[in-house]
Design a protein around this motif. Structure first.
Motif, PDB file in Angstrom:
ATOM      1  N   ILE A  28       0.914  -1.288   0.101  1.00 55.28           N
ATOM      2  CA  ILE A  28       0.103   0.110  -0.157  1.00 55.28           C
ATOM      3  C   ILE A  28       0.909   1.198   0.030  1.00 55.28           C
ATOM      4  O   ILE A  28       1.656   1.596   0.836  1.00 55.28           O
ATOM      5  CB  ILE A  28      -0.662   0.125   1.138  1.00 55.28           C
ATOM      6  N   LYS A  30       1.175   5.243   0.184  1.00 52.46           N
ATOM      7  CA  LYS A  30       0.364   6.138   0.704  1.00 52.46           C
ATOM      8  C   LYS A  30       1.416   7.426   0.957  1.00 52.46           C
ATOM      9  O   LYS A  30       2.504   7.300   1.270  1.00 52.46           O
ATOM     10  CB  LYS A  30       0.020   5.705   2.223  1.00 52.46           C
ATOM     11  N   ARG A 200       1.282   7.068 -12.678  1.00 54.60           N
ATOM     12  CA  ARG A 200      -0.174   6.198 -12.134  1.00 54.60           C
ATOM     13  C   ARG A 200       0.127   4.859 -12.364  1.00 54.60           C
ATOM     14  O   ARG A 200      -0.033   4.192 -11.479  1.00 54.60           O
ATOM     15  CB  ARG A 200      -1.174   6.699 -13.213  1.00 54.60           C
ATOM     16  N   HIS A 204      -0.004   2.245  -9.091  1.00 57.25           N
ATOM     17  CA  HIS A 204      -1.068   1.359  -8.841  1.00 57.25           C
ATOM     18  C   HIS A 204      -0.226  -0.093  -8.765  1.00 57.25           C
ATOM     19  O   HIS A 204      -0.596  -0.941  -8.008  1.00 57.25           O
ATOM     20  CB  HIS A 204      -1.922   1.317 -10.157  1.00 57.25           C
ATOM     21  N   GLY A 207       0.375  -0.433  -5.320  1.00 58.15           N
ATOM     22  CA  GLY A 207      -0.527  -0.406  -4.336  1.00 58.15           C
ATOM     23  C   GLY A 207      -1.325   0.786  -3.935  1.00 58.15           C
ATOM     24  O   GLY A 207      -1.845   0.939  -2.908  1.00 58.15           O
ATOM     25  N   TRP A 208      -1.238   1.861  -4.878  1.00 57.71           N
ATOM     26  CA  TRP A 208      -1.912   3.251  -4.713  1.00 57.71           C
ATOM     27  C   TRP A 208      -3.414   3.004  -4.675  1.00 57.71           C
ATOM     28  O   TRP A 208      -3.791   2.678  -5.592  1.00 57.71           O
ATOM     29  CB  TRP A 208      -1.289   4.081  -5.770  1.00 57.71           C
ATOM     30  N   ASP A 209      -4.105   3.410  -3.738  1.00 58.24           N
ATOM     31  CA  ASP A 209      -5.449   3.463  -3.634  1.00 58.24           C
ATOM     32  C   ASP A 209      -5.750   5.134  -3.401  1.00 58.24           C
ATOM     33  O   ASP A 209      -5.609   5.548  -2.298  1.00 58.24           O
ATOM     34  CB  ASP A 209      -5.797   2.733  -2.327  1.00 58.24           C
ATOM     35  N   ALA A 210      -6.391   5.767  -4.386  1.00 58.81           N
ATOM     36  CA  ALA A 210      -6.788   7.043  -4.217  1.00 58.81           C
ATOM     37  C   ALA A 210      -7.790   7.427  -3.370  1.00 58.81           C
ATOM     38  O   ALA A 210      -7.954   8.459  -2.705  1.00 58.81           O
ATOM     39  CB  ALA A 210      -7.062   7.485  -5.699  1.00 58.81           C
ATOM     40  N   ALA A 211      -8.562   6.231  -2.807  1.00 55.15           N
ATOM     41  CA  ALA A 211      -9.580   6.565  -1.776  1.00 55.15           C
ATOM     42  C   ALA A 211      -9.042   6.380  -0.595  1.00 55.15           C
ATOM     43  O   ALA A 211      -9.549   6.787   0.606  1.00 55.15           O
ATOM     44  CB  ALA A 211     -10.498   5.510  -2.135  1.00 55.15           C
ATOM     45  N   ALA A 212      -7.708   5.907  -0.340  1.00 59.26           N
ATOM     46  CA  ALA A 212      -6.890   5.803   1.010  1.00 59.26           C
ATOM     47  C   ALA A 212      -7.074   7.220   1.893  1.00 59.26           C
ATOM     48  O   ALA A 212      -6.978   8.187   0.965  1.00 59.26           O
ATOM     49  CB  ALA A 212      -5.826   5.120   1.222  1.00 59.26           C
ATOM     50  N   ASN A 215      -4.259   9.620   0.856  1.00 57.14           N
ATOM     51  CA  ASN A 215      -4.073   9.887  -0.560  1.00 57.14           C
ATOM     52  C   ASN A 215      -5.395  10.493  -0.985  1.00 57.14           C
ATOM     53  O   ASN A 215      -5.265  11.175  -2.287  1.00 57.14           O
ATOM     54  CB  ASN A 215      -4.015   8.709  -1.190  1.00 57.14           C
ATOM     55  N   ARG A 216      -6.356  10.987  -0.360  1.00 61.96           N
ATOM     56  CA  ARG A 216      -7.412  11.556  -1.010  1.00 61.96           C
ATOM     57  C   ARG A 216      -7.178  13.086  -1.678  1.00 61.96           C
ATOM     58  O   ARG A 216      -7.876  13.387  -2.283  1.00 61.96           O
ATOM     59  CB  ARG A 216      -8.430  11.739   0.074  1.00 61.96           C
TER      60      ARG A 216
END
Length: 246
Positions: A28, A30, A200, A204, A207-212, A215-216
């Protein structure tokens, strides 16, 4: 001959592909913290007072690098750092991080601190990264804090500051929740680059999660040239700072 400054993504992606093992599934990535470089911490305090209307809390000293910092929490899991060479520290036996040696030598920081780049957290960094001709995996301390740090050996930012250095706090616990909150809030941190598609893709893969939560507020934007834009809500109102490309 020193390695060239890396404002393109191609070199950074190639280096990471070589130095990271393939077993990063589930990692992940972050946003951990956003870094400013300063001529001194006194300069950083004056800058924060004038621009934000706050006094920045003291962080501590980094014996490995001969630096010290000011830090404050600005979002869930995210902090802001101002870092400078510690005049009381012995010179390190390596190039300082955040390009401080070069920036001080060139006089880039004489007028004001500059927005340099950012650091992302990745679990199991020591297992998934190794040194390369351009990169180093370090064990770093600041007081009772311990962490692993992966960056360019010459201290330079990659992709104009859009590409992060990496950190893994000992025990997986960032000290951010123990940091003082002085009323700064992260509104947006924009990374702009002409090769944003490559950034990008690599994010990904890690483990990049834009919703974390961390990271928002990060915006990944295509642009003609690399650059960073930091937008903070402060006691003096909303402040926008341009940077990167150092």
């Amino acid at each position: 001959m020193p390695a060239p400054r890396c404002n393109t993504v191609e070199g950074a992606v190639a280096c990471w592909a070589l130095t990271f093992e393939t077993d990063t599934a589930g990692a992940i990535l972050k946003l951990d913290h956003i870094g400013f470089v300063a001529q001194s911490l006194e300069q950083a305090q004056a800058y924060a007072s004038q621009l934000f209307g706050v006094t920045l809390p003291a962080g501590g000293k980094h014996p490995l690098m001969g630096t010290h910092n000011l830090v404050t929490r600005i979002a869930p899991g995210v902090f802001l750092e101002f870092i400078a060479i510690d005049p009381e520290a012995a010179p390190p036996n390596r190039t300082r991080w955040f390009a401080l040696d070069r920036l001080m030598r060139e006089g880039t920081l004489e007028e004001a601190p500059r927005l340099f780049g950012w650091v992302a957290s990745v679990p199991d960094l020591a297992r998934n990264a190794s040194e390369s001709p351009l990169h180093a995996l370090l064990e770093v301390t600041r007081g009772d804090l311990r962490w692993h740090f992966f960056h360019r050996k010459d201290g330079e930012a990659e992709a104009g500051g859009c590409w992060p250095a990496l950190i893994d706090w000992a025990g997986g616990q960032s000290p951010v929740d123990r940091m003082q909150d002085v009323g700064l809030r992260l509104h947006q941190f924009q990374l702009a680059h002409p090769e944003m598609a490559a950034i990008r893709e690599k994010f990904h893969q890690l483990g990049w999660d834009a919703a974390a939560a961390e990271n928002r507020s990060v915006a990944l934007t295509d642009a003609a040239r690399p650059g960073l834009t930091l937008v903070l809500d402060t006691p003096k109102g909303r402040v926008q700072i341009e940077g990167g490309g150092l």
